[in-house]
Design a protein around this motif. Sequence first.
Motif, mmCIF file in Angstrom:
data_model
loop_
_atom_site.group_PDB
_atom_site.id
_atom_site.type_symbol
_atom_site.label_atom_id
_atom_site.label_comp_id
_atom_site.label_asym_id
_atom_site.label_seq_id
_atom_site.Cartn_x
_atom_site.Cartn_y
_atom_site.Cartn_z
ATOM 1 N N GLY A 154 35.605 -40.254 -14.253
ATOM 2 C CA GLY A 154 35.178 -38.900 -13.869
ATOM 3 C C GLY A 154 33.704 -38.673 -14.171
ATOM 4 O O GLY A 154 33.165 -37.571 -14.018
ATOM 5 N N ALA A 155 32.995 -39.727 -14.605
ATOM 6 C CA ALA A 155 31.582 -39.598 -14.991
ATOM 7 C C ALA A 155 30.670 -39.756 -13.781
ATOM 8 O O ALA A 155 31.110 -40.183 -12.705
ATOM 9 C CB ALA A 155 31.258 -40.681 -16.029
ATOM 10 N N VAL A 215 26.997 -31.790 -10.528
ATOM 11 C CA VAL A 215 25.561 -32.086 -10.576
ATOM 12 C C VAL A 215 24.734 -30.996 -9.862
ATOM 13 O O VAL A 215 23.564 -30.788 -10.192
ATOM 14 C CB VAL A 215 25.273 -33.499 -9.980
ATOM 15 C CG1 VAL A 215 25.371 -33.500 -8.455
ATOM 16 C CG2 VAL A 215 23.913 -34.009 -10.407
ATOM 17 N N PHE A 216 25.352 -30.277 -8.927
ATOM 18 C CA PHE A 216 24.582 -29.274 -8.174
ATOM 19 C C PHE A 216 24.093 -28.136 -9.080
ATOM 20 O O PHE A 216 22.977 -27.656 -8.924
ATOM 21 C CB PHE A 216 25.404 -28.713 -7.008
ATOM 22 C CG PHE A 216 25.683 -29.730 -5.926
ATOM 23 C CD1 PHE A 216 24.645 -30.422 -5.311
ATOM 24 C CD2 PHE A 216 26.983 -29.991 -5.513
ATOM 25 C CE1 PHE A 216 24.892 -31.369 -4.315
ATOM 26 C CE2 PHE A 216 27.242 -30.925 -4.517
ATOM 27 C CZ PHE A 216 26.202 -31.607 -3.919
ATOM 28 N N ASP A 217 24.970 -27.702 -10.026
ATOM 29 C CA ASP A 217 24.549 -26.642 -10.957
ATOM 30 C C ASP A 217 23.346 -27.101 -11.772
ATOM 31 O O ASP A 217 22.448 -26.324 -12.063
ATOM 32 C CB ASP A 217 25.691 -26.273 -11.920
ATOM 33 C CG ASP A 217 26.730 -25.396 -11.234
ATOM 34 O OD1 ASP A 217 26.399 -24.816 -10.180
ATOM 35 O OD2 ASP A 217 27.866 -25.326 -11.749
ATOM 36 N N GLU A 238 20.140 -34.819 -18.002
ATOM 37 C CA GLU A 238 20.839 -33.683 -18.616
ATOM 38 C C GLU A 238 22.341 -33.984 -18.737
ATOM 39 O O GLU A 238 22.961 -33.697 -19.767
ATOM 40 C CB GLU A 238 20.583 -32.404 -17.802
ATOM 41 C CG GLU A 238 21.159 -31.196 -18.492
ATOM 42 C CD GLU A 238 20.816 -29.866 -17.825
ATOM 43 O OE1 GLU A 238 19.712 -29.729 -17.239
ATOM 44 O OE2 GLU A 238 21.680 -28.961 -17.898
ATOM 45 N N LEU A 239 22.918 -34.585 -17.698
ATOM 46 C CA LEU A 239 24.357 -34.931 -17.766
ATOM 47 C C LEU A 239 24.613 -35.975 -18.857
ATOM 48 O O LEU A 239 25.623 -35.915 -19.569
ATOM 49 C CB LEU A 239 24.848 -35.468 -16.420
ATOM 50 C CG LEU A 239 24.894 -34.481 -15.240
ATOM 51 C CD1 LEU A 239 25.365 -35.194 -13.975
ATOM 52 C CD2 LEU A 239 25.822 -33.299 -15.547
ATOM 53 N N ALA A 240 23.678 -36.939 -18.982
ATOM 54 C CA ALA A 240 23.853 -37.994 -19.995
ATOM 55 C C ALA A 240 23.780 -37.417 -21.404
ATOM 56 O O ALA A 240 24.432 -37.917 -22.326
ATOM 57 C CB ALA A 240 22.792 -39.079 -19.807
ATOM 58 N N ALA A 241 22.978 -36.345 -21.569
ATOM 59 C CA ALA A 241 22.766 -35.780 -22.916
ATOM 60 C C ALA A 241 23.811 -34.729 -23.282
ATOM 61 O O ALA A 241 23.820 -34.251 -24.418
ATOM 62 C CB ALA A 241 21.366 -35.144 -22.966
ATOM 63 N N PRO A 243 27.077 -33.527 -24.613
ATOM 64 C CA PRO A 243 28.185 -34.124 -25.382
ATOM 65 C C PRO A 243 29.554 -33.645 -24.920
ATOM 66 O O PRO A 243 30.577 -34.279 -25.201
ATOM 67 C CB PRO A 243 27.895 -33.659 -26.819
ATOM 68 C CG PRO A 243 27.030 -32.457 -26.699
ATOM 69 C CD PRO A 243 26.295 -32.548 -25.392
ATOM 70 N N GLU A 244 29.587 -32.520 -24.186
ATOM 71 C CA GLU A 244 30.879 -31.956 -23.724
ATOM 72 C C GLU A 244 31.366 -32.624 -22.432
ATOM 73 O O GLU A 244 32.553 -32.600 -22.130
ATOM 74 C CB GLU A 244 30.738 -30.444 -23.409
ATOM 75 C CG GLU A 244 30.072 -29.624 -24.495
ATOM 76 C CD GLU A 244 30.995 -29.462 -25.688
ATOM 77 O OE1 GLU A 244 32.161 -29.157 -25.455
ATOM 78 O OE2 GLU A 244 30.534 -29.687 -26.833
ATOM 79 N N GLY A 245 30.419 -33.166 -21.647
ATOM 80 C CA GLY A 245 30.781 -33.646 -20.304
ATOM 81 C C GLY A 245 31.234 -35.097 -20.299
ATOM 82 O O GLY A 245 31.246 -35.767 -21.344
#
Length: 295
Positions: A154-155, A215-217, A238-241, A243-245
């Motif tokens: 899901g990543a 990713v759109f947001d 930002e997605l890589a950093a 911790p919740e995602g």
Amino acid sequence: MPHKPFKAVIPAAGLGTRFLPATKAMPKEMLPVVDKPAIQYVVEEATQAGIGDILIIIGRNKNALSNHFDSVPELETNLERKGDHAKLAKVQQSSDLADIHFVRQGEPKGLGHAVLRARSHVGDHPFAVLLGDDLIDERDPLLTTMLAEHDRTGAAIIALMEVDPDHIHLYGAAAVEATESVDVVKVTGLVEKPSAEDAPSNYAVIGRYVLSPAVFDVLERTEPGKGGEIQLTDALQELAADPEGPGVYGVVFRGRRYDTGDRVDYIKAIVQLAADRDDLGPELRPWLKDFAATL
Ligand code: UTP
């Protein structure tokens, strides 16, 4: 529950300044690689990975792109009348490939901005982004591996290739950690076009991504970065950093890739692909050897 089918997004709205004047009135994605425009290889790659819905982001000079994927009745009738079925099949191949849609970027504000233009078409489907100047050999099913990795985690999935550290400034570079698979790494950070000293590794981001609509947001709030452009790399950082995602993972590609975004690499790609083909290789290969001997 199985997810919705993947869509594909092909950004083709860049200015292509490295190929001027060829790209003055034609997008660089339409430059021929042997006898097909670069973008057709990319559309074929998406369809071979099972994606049937493709959105092309277009800029100025959009007509050449949309015409290429339309039927051309007068050319087809002419070839039919002559009984030239082989050429007719070549003409029809690009219009029968997939369900192809177009949306305009307006202004070329960067790859991240181009991808954001896909938001309403993509909706809540996961999607692949394929760049038209990176051609992946059809014998190396990179995209299929990436789609499977997205299904599993899901990543956000990016494609990475190890490059000479002297060349890392031409790419996005990834900081990575090993996983239990040798071909998959966890991406802990991303930097767009770093200097060799600042690069976190020699893992370069190449032009394939598999993303979820989340990713759109992030892209909506991504400020212009390197070169004053809205960078997809910055949104992925930002997605890589977060911790919740689900994070960002890289599939390490060790196969055959042809970079057609640079003039010398473009020429190399044409020679490699043509030399490999059954219809052109037998005549080209001995000539190439003779030619190389004269250098
Ligand atoms: P590039 O940086 O390779 O394309 O962008 P470019 O800007 O056209 O190239 P040069 O340096 O001027 O020659 C990578 C991909 O992103 C698309 C391009 O079309 C290319 O496929 N892109 C880039 C967009 O669709 N929109 C943009 O605003 C920028």
